[in-house]
Design an enzyme around this catalytic site. Structure first.
Site, PDB file in Angstrom:
ATOM      1  N   ASP A  52      34.223  51.992  25.691  1.00 38.55           N
ATOM      2  CA  ASP A  52      35.085  52.956  26.361  1.00 38.55           C
ATOM      3  C   ASP A  52      36.531  52.789  25.900  1.00 38.55           C
ATOM      4  O   ASP A  52      36.850  51.907  25.101  1.00 38.55           O
ATOM      5  CB  ASP A  52      34.979  52.836  27.884  1.00 38.55           C
ATOM      6  CG  ASP A  52      35.325  51.439  28.389  1.00 38.55           C
ATOM      7  OD1 ASP A  52      35.631  50.559  27.567  1.00 38.55           O
ATOM      8  OD2 ASP A  52      35.298  51.237  29.617  1.00 38.55           O
ATOM      9  N   GLU A  54      40.547  52.211  26.939  1.00 40.09           N
ATOM     10  CA  GLU A  54      41.427  51.670  27.970  1.00 40.09           C
ATOM     11  C   GLU A  54      42.869  51.767  27.482  1.00 40.09           C
ATOM     12  O   GLU A  54      43.196  51.274  26.398  1.00 40.09           O
ATOM     13  CB  GLU A  54      41.072  50.208  28.270  1.00 40.09           C
ATOM     14  CG  GLU A  54      39.663  50.036  28.821  1.00 40.09           C
ATOM     15  CD  GLU A  54      39.206  48.594  28.833  1.00 40.09           C
ATOM     16  OE1 GLU A  54      38.850  48.082  29.907  1.00 40.09           O
ATOM     17  OE2 GLU A  54      39.201  47.977  27.749  1.00 40.09           O
ATOM     18  N   GLU A 149      33.746  26.605  48.337  1.00 40.66           N
ATOM     19  CA  GLU A 149      32.841  27.481  49.089  1.00 40.66           C
ATOM     20  C   GLU A 149      31.473  27.568  48.423  1.00 40.66           C
ATOM     21  O   GLU A 149      30.431  27.582  49.093  1.00 40.66           O
ATOM     22  CB  GLU A 149      33.447  28.867  49.236  1.00 40.66           C
ATOM     23  CG  GLU A 149      34.621  28.923  50.195  1.00 40.66           C
ATOM     24  CD  GLU A 149      35.053  30.345  50.502  1.00 40.66           C
ATOM     25  OE1 GLU A 149      34.291  31.280  50.193  1.00 40.66           O
ATOM     26  OE2 GLU A 149      36.145  30.509  51.057  1.00 40.66           O
ATOM     27  N   LYS A 153      27.773  26.744  49.995  1.00 43.10           N
ATOM     28  CA  LYS A 153      26.671  27.700  50.022  1.00 43.10           C
ATOM     29  C   LYS A 153      25.435  27.121  49.346  1.00 43.10           C
ATOM     30  O   LYS A 153      24.301  27.324  49.817  1.00 43.10           O
ATOM     31  CB  LYS A 153      27.092  28.999  49.329  1.00 43.10           C
ATOM     32  CG  LYS A 153      28.128  29.801  50.100  1.00 43.10           C
ATOM     33  CD  LYS A 153      28.535  31.055  49.346  1.00 43.10           C
ATOM     34  CE  LYS A 153      29.573  31.852  50.143  1.00 43.10           C
ATOM     35  NZ  LYS A 153      30.003  33.078  49.431  1.00 43.10           N
TER      36      LYS A 153
END
Length: 256
Positions: A52, A54, A149, A153
């Protein structure tokens, strides 16, 4: 109009489309434009047949900050144009965030389509301005905000499940691990697709990172015990790495 997604477009055709978009930007914003540049794979000349477009369009500073994007599909190709006032893009370029190694490449070497006042040199200076302390703060933020974190988990899954979350968690460990390695070395990755292999070429990687990174790249994320062991090893390596380089994971019990 093609209704089945991107089709093959040559590099020259894609660059011609960039020029057409730039011409339209001049029609819309006229004398307010300070610079127009292309970033991503097109600016590097590494774009593939389905890549694409940009771009960013920098506007002269005014009383109103401008920061929005046009993003559209024309059928056979897709484009995104970020329209920003000069102060906004300069501030962004000078800011170190978690994904700095992936997002800040455009500020260092855009492909210039319009730059009569040499703004892109100023933009590069802004991108080069962050201090080592700012990189350290970003690293500390990832260590506590993400990695700590993630290990929690992982340990919850070890006890309670669901095991179906383990492959995604392993990928998160590696993605943010790569960001840590990039920030520590103050190195930019060329593209999202190359983050992991390029991170493995950088020095001062935490122990355990290579193993979990290669596991993720292999795509073989079906064995529960193997994923848990690799993530735990990487976490232990991170703790030692943080201590070695004076990064902060743990603070006072309540630091305020």
């Amino acid at each position: 109009m093609n209704m089945n997604g991107p089709v093959k477009v040559s590099k020259s055709e894609r660059l011609q489309t960039c020029q057409e978009i730039a011409a339209r930007l001049h029609e819309v914003y006229k004398g307010n434009i300070l610079a127009i540049g292309v970033y991503g794979s097109v600016s590097r000349g590494t774009d593939g047949p389905f890549s694409d477009i940009e771009m960013f369009c920098v506007l002269e500073e005014s009383n109103k900050n401008v920061d929005f994007s046009y993003e559209w599909s024309a059928g056979p190709w897709k484009a995104e144009v970020n329209v920003l006032s000069a102060n906004v893009i300069l501030e962004t370029a000078a800011t170190v965030e978690d994904d700095w190694s992936l997002t800040h490449g455009p500020f260092f070497a855009p492909l210039s389509l319009y730059d009569p006042k040499n703004f892109f040199s100023t933009l590069k200076e802004a991108a080069e301005s962050p201090t080592r302390e700012e990189f350290t703060q970003a690293i500390n933020g990832i260590l506590v905000g993400e990695m700590y974190e993630f290990i929690g988990k992982l340990r919850n899954i070890s006890v309670n499940g669901p095991q179906t979350y383990l492959p995604y968690l392993a990928m998160q460990f590696v993605q943010y691990g790569a960001m840590l390695v990039g920030l520590h070395n103050q190195k930019l990755y060329s593209t999202g697709a190359m983050v992991i292999p390029e991170s493995l070429e950088l020095p001062n990687r935490p122990a355990g990172y290579d193993n979990i990174a290669r596991l993720v790249m292999s795509g073989d994320l079906t064995e529960r015990a193997r994923i848990i062991s690799a993530c735990e090893d990487f976490w232990n390596g991170l703790v030692a790495w943080a201590d070695e380089h004076k990064y902060t994971i743990h603070s006072e019990r309540i630091p305020f």
